[in-house]
Design a protein around this motif. Structure first.
Motif, PDB file in Angstrom:
ATOM      1  N   UNK A  29       0.821  -1.220   0.000  1.00  0.00           N
ATOM      2  CA  UNK A  29       0.000   0.000   0.000  1.00  0.00           C
ATOM      3  C   UNK A  29       0.847   1.259   0.000  1.00  0.00           C
ATOM      4  N   UNK A  30       2.064   1.182   0.525  1.00  0.00           N
ATOM      5  CA  UNK A  30       2.898   2.368   0.665  1.00  0.00           C
ATOM      6  C   UNK A  30       4.088   2.363  -0.284  1.00  0.00           C
ATOM      7  N   UNK A  31       4.079   1.474  -1.265  1.00  0.00           N
ATOM      8  CA  UNK A  31       5.202   1.361  -2.195  1.00  0.00           C
ATOM      9  C   UNK A  31       4.875   2.074  -3.495  1.00  0.00           C
ATOM     10  N   UNK A  32       5.852   2.785  -4.031  1.00  0.00           N
ATOM     11  CA  UNK A  32       5.648   3.524  -5.275  1.00  0.00           C
ATOM     12  C   UNK A  32       5.687   2.614  -6.496  1.00  0.00           C
ATOM     13  N   UNK A  33       6.258   1.427  -6.345  1.00  0.00           N
ATOM     14  CA  UNK A  33       6.288   0.468  -7.447  1.00  0.00           C
ATOM     15  C   UNK A  33       4.942  -0.235  -7.522  1.00  0.00           C
ATOM     16  N   UNK A  34       4.360  -0.264  -8.692  1.00  0.00           N
ATOM     17  CA  UNK A  34       2.986  -0.744  -8.839  1.00  0.00           C
ATOM     18  C   UNK A  34       2.877  -2.258  -8.899  1.00  0.00           C
ATOM     19  N   UNK A  35       3.836  -2.926  -9.526  1.00  0.00           N
ATOM     20  CA  UNK A  35       3.745  -4.377  -9.693  1.00  0.00           C
ATOM     21  C   UNK A  35       4.632  -5.082  -8.668  1.00  0.00           C
ATOM     22  N   UNK A  36       4.049  -6.053  -7.979  1.00  0.00           N
ATOM     23  CA  UNK A  36       4.792  -6.819  -6.987  1.00  0.00           C
ATOM     24  C   UNK A  36       4.600  -8.308  -7.247  1.00  0.00           C
ATOM     25  N   UNK A  37       5.669  -9.081  -7.123  1.00  0.00           N
ATOM     26  CA  UNK A  37       5.561 -10.539  -7.347  1.00  0.00           C
ATOM     27  C   UNK A  37       5.037 -11.255  -6.110  1.00  0.00           C
ATOM     28  N   UNK A  38       4.620 -12.495  -6.270  1.00  0.00           N
ATOM     29  CA  UNK A  38       4.353 -13.341  -5.114  1.00  0.00           C
ATOM     30  C   UNK A  38       5.697 -13.738  -4.506  1.00  0.00           C
ATOM     31  N   UNK A  39       5.666 -14.344  -3.317  1.00  0.00           N
ATOM     32  CA  UNK A  39       6.934 -14.706  -2.696  1.00  0.00           C
ATOM     33  C   UNK A  39       7.691 -15.742  -3.524  1.00  0.00           C
ATOM     34  N   UNK A  40       6.948 -16.699  -4.099  1.00  0.00           N
ATOM     35  CA  UNK A  40       7.606 -17.716  -4.924  1.00  0.00           C
ATOM     36  C   UNK A  40       8.353 -17.072  -6.078  1.00  0.00           C
ATOM     37  N   UNK A  41       7.716 -16.083  -6.732  1.00  0.00           N
ATOM     38  CA  UNK A  41       8.350 -15.384  -7.858  1.00  0.00           C
ATOM     39  C   UNK A  41       9.546 -14.566  -7.385  1.00  0.00           C
ATOM     40  N   UNK A  42       9.368 -13.885  -6.241  1.00  0.00           N
ATOM     41  CA  UNK A  42      10.455 -13.066  -5.698  1.00  0.00           C
ATOM     42  C   UNK A  42      11.682 -13.925  -5.401  1.00  0.00           C
ATOM     43  N   UNK A  43      11.457 -15.060  -4.751  1.00  0.00           N
ATOM     44  CA  UNK A  43      12.552 -15.932  -4.354  1.00  0.00           C
ATOM     45  C   UNK A  43      13.307 -16.467  -5.564  1.00  0.00           C
ATOM     46  N   UNK A  44      12.599 -16.734  -6.644  1.00  0.00           N
ATOM     47  CA  UNK A  44      13.248 -17.275  -7.844  1.00  0.00           C
ATOM     48  C   UNK A  44      14.108 -16.234  -8.553  1.00  0.00           C
ATOM     49  N   UNK A  45      13.864 -14.944  -8.280  1.00  0.00           N
ATOM     50  CA  UNK A  45      14.586 -13.869  -8.963  1.00  0.00           C
ATOM     51  C   UNK A  45      15.856 -13.447  -8.220  1.00  0.00           C
ATOM     52  N   UNK A  46      15.944 -13.770  -6.930  1.00  0.00           N
ATOM     53  CA  UNK A  46      17.047 -13.279  -6.102  1.00  0.00           C
ATOM     54  C   UNK A  46      18.301 -14.110  -6.330  1.00  0.00           C
ATOM     55  N   UNK A  47      19.425 -13.431  -6.482  1.00  0.00           N
ATOM     56  CA  UNK A  47      20.716 -14.082  -6.659  1.00  0.00           C
ATOM     57  C   UNK A  47      21.701 -13.460  -5.666  1.00  0.00           C
ATOM     58  N   UNK A  54      23.027  -6.184  -8.824  1.00  0.00           N
ATOM     59  CA  UNK A  54      22.687  -4.993  -8.048  1.00  0.00           C
ATOM     60  C   UNK A  54      21.278  -5.080  -7.508  1.00  0.00           C
ATOM     61  N   UNK A  55      20.335  -5.556  -8.331  1.00  0.00           N
ATOM     62  CA  UNK A  55      18.935  -5.659  -7.901  1.00  0.00           C
ATOM     63  C   UNK A  55      18.804  -6.593  -6.704  1.00  0.00           C
ATOM     64  N   UNK A  56      19.502  -7.728  -6.729  1.00  0.00           N
ATOM     65  CA  UNK A  56      19.419  -8.684  -5.625  1.00  0.00           C
ATOM     66  C   UNK A  56      20.031  -8.121  -4.350  1.00  0.00           C
ATOM     67  N   UNK A  57      21.152  -7.411  -4.467  1.00  0.00           N
ATOM     68  CA  UNK A  57      21.794  -6.833  -3.295  1.00  0.00           C
ATOM     69  C   UNK A  57      20.939  -5.731  -2.678  1.00  0.00           C
ATOM     70  N   UNK A  58      20.271  -4.939  -3.534  1.00  0.00           N
ATOM     71  CA  UNK A  58      19.383  -3.900  -3.013  1.00  0.00           C
ATOM     72  C   UNK A  58      18.183  -4.518  -2.317  1.00  0.00           C
TER      73      UNK A  58
END
Length: 338
Positions: A29-47, A54-58
């Motif tokens: 609700x308080x995030x400026x980014x409009x699209x958010x993944x599910x946790x399963x999707x998020x976890x698969x993207x993190x390296x 850089x995205x994973x470290x941030x």
């Protein structure tokens, strides 16, 4: 029987389900980014691990910040997520270690989790997230190796929950009173409370922000807190809540935005953006940073703590009385003539 890695993943999926999750500021609700993944999707993207992404470290930096701040239940959730983001880099290694040493893989993975949690609980809050990740992973490898080197394979009978640190790890608050009135001279706690609320109300009225406070008061009286926690109150305040029929108290931070831009937050402490960035890299920045894409934001609560601004508990009646006094005085000010 599922091992510790599986238990952690299952618990997070149980909490998060298939709904979008925000690892930037913690709440979609308080995030400026409009699209958010599910946790399963998020976890698969993190390296993480040795990754230079850089995205994973941030994202890791934001997860660490969320695990260090906020309500206890939220901190526990984000700590579990932090652990779950690291465990993929121990899966293959733990299998090889179990095979080479003829050891139970579930015991090795429990030792990995224990090593991660020991490093987390013993690390200073000022350690930068990237350095903290290195310390946690190094400690996890050492913990597993020490287990197999001990020469006996024993199954851990303790619950995984026993490894989760309890209580609030934050250091003792150094906040100073915001009131110009010496609290020691006000012997009646009820009077102190009313003075504090009226001062806030008068300040809001002078700033032209009282309408925003009035909207919040209306929601509180209607029984809507919009997810904000009810602050703990004293026995004296319980009596006042009994008269109202409900607890209407709130913290002044409820009147403020959840987050502020990194540059503005730095300026509050008299720092330039470049100075604040250098401090963030070496872990000496007094407030914590969250990443929303390529944008850095700061929790207002964290900034208030850094600036020594007390997040006082006030009552709507007192705030409105203070604003009313200022409005009455403004009505009787005669306009000047040229």
């Amino acid at each position: 029987m599922p091992d510790a890695f599986t238990v952690i993943t299952d618990q997070i999926l149980l909490r998060c389900g298939g709904v979008p999750i925000c690892a930037h500021v913690g709440d979609v609700r308080f995030c400026t980014i409009k699209k958010h993944p599910t946790y399963q999707e998020l976890r698969s993207q993190v390296r993480l691990g040795r990754s230079k992404s850089t995205a994973s470290l941030r994202l890791w930096e934001s997860v660490v910040t969320l695990a260090r701040e906020g309500e206890q239940q939220h901190r526990e959730k984000w700590l579990m997520i932090a652990l779950d983001l690291l465990t993929p880099y121990f899966k293959g290694w733990s299998k090889e270690l179990a095979r080479n040493w003829n050891y139970e893989i579930s015991d090795i993975r429990s030792a990995v989790i224990e090593g991660l949690l020991v490093a987390w609980s013993s690390a200073d809050d000022g350690i930068p997230p990237k350095k903290l990740q290195e310390i946690m992973m190094s400690n996890a490898f050492a913990s597993a190796r020490n287990l197999v080197n001990s020469g006996s394979s024993e199954t851990c009978t303790d619950s995984l929950d026993s490894f989760i640190p309890e209580g609030d790890r934050e250091s003792t608050s150094t906040l100073r009173p915001s009131s110009i009135i010496d609290v020691g001279t006000v012997r009646d706690p009820d009077a102190d409370e009313r003075i504090r609320g009226e001062r806030i109300g008068s300040l809001l009225q002078r700033m032209g922000a009282m309408d925003h406070a009035t909207c919040l008061h209306r929601r509180l009286r209607d029984g809507h807190r919009d997810g904000t926690p009810i602050p703990p109150i004293t026995p004296t305040q319980v009596g006042r809540s009994w008269v109202d029929g409900k607890n209407l108290y709130y913290r002044i931070s409820n009147l403020l935005p959840q987050h502020i831009g990194f540059t503005k937050a730095a300026s509050v402490l008299g720092l330039s953006e470049a100075q604040a960035s250098r401090k963030a890299r070496d872990g000496s920045l007094s407030f914590r940073v969250l990443w929303a894409g390529n944008t850095r934001v700061v929790s207002v609560n964290s900034l208030m703590h850094s600036a020594g601004i007390q997040d006082s508990i006030v009552h709507p009646d007192d705030v409105e009385n203070g604003a009313s006094h200022i409005r009455s005085g403004q009505r009787f000010i005669k306009p000047t003539t040229a």
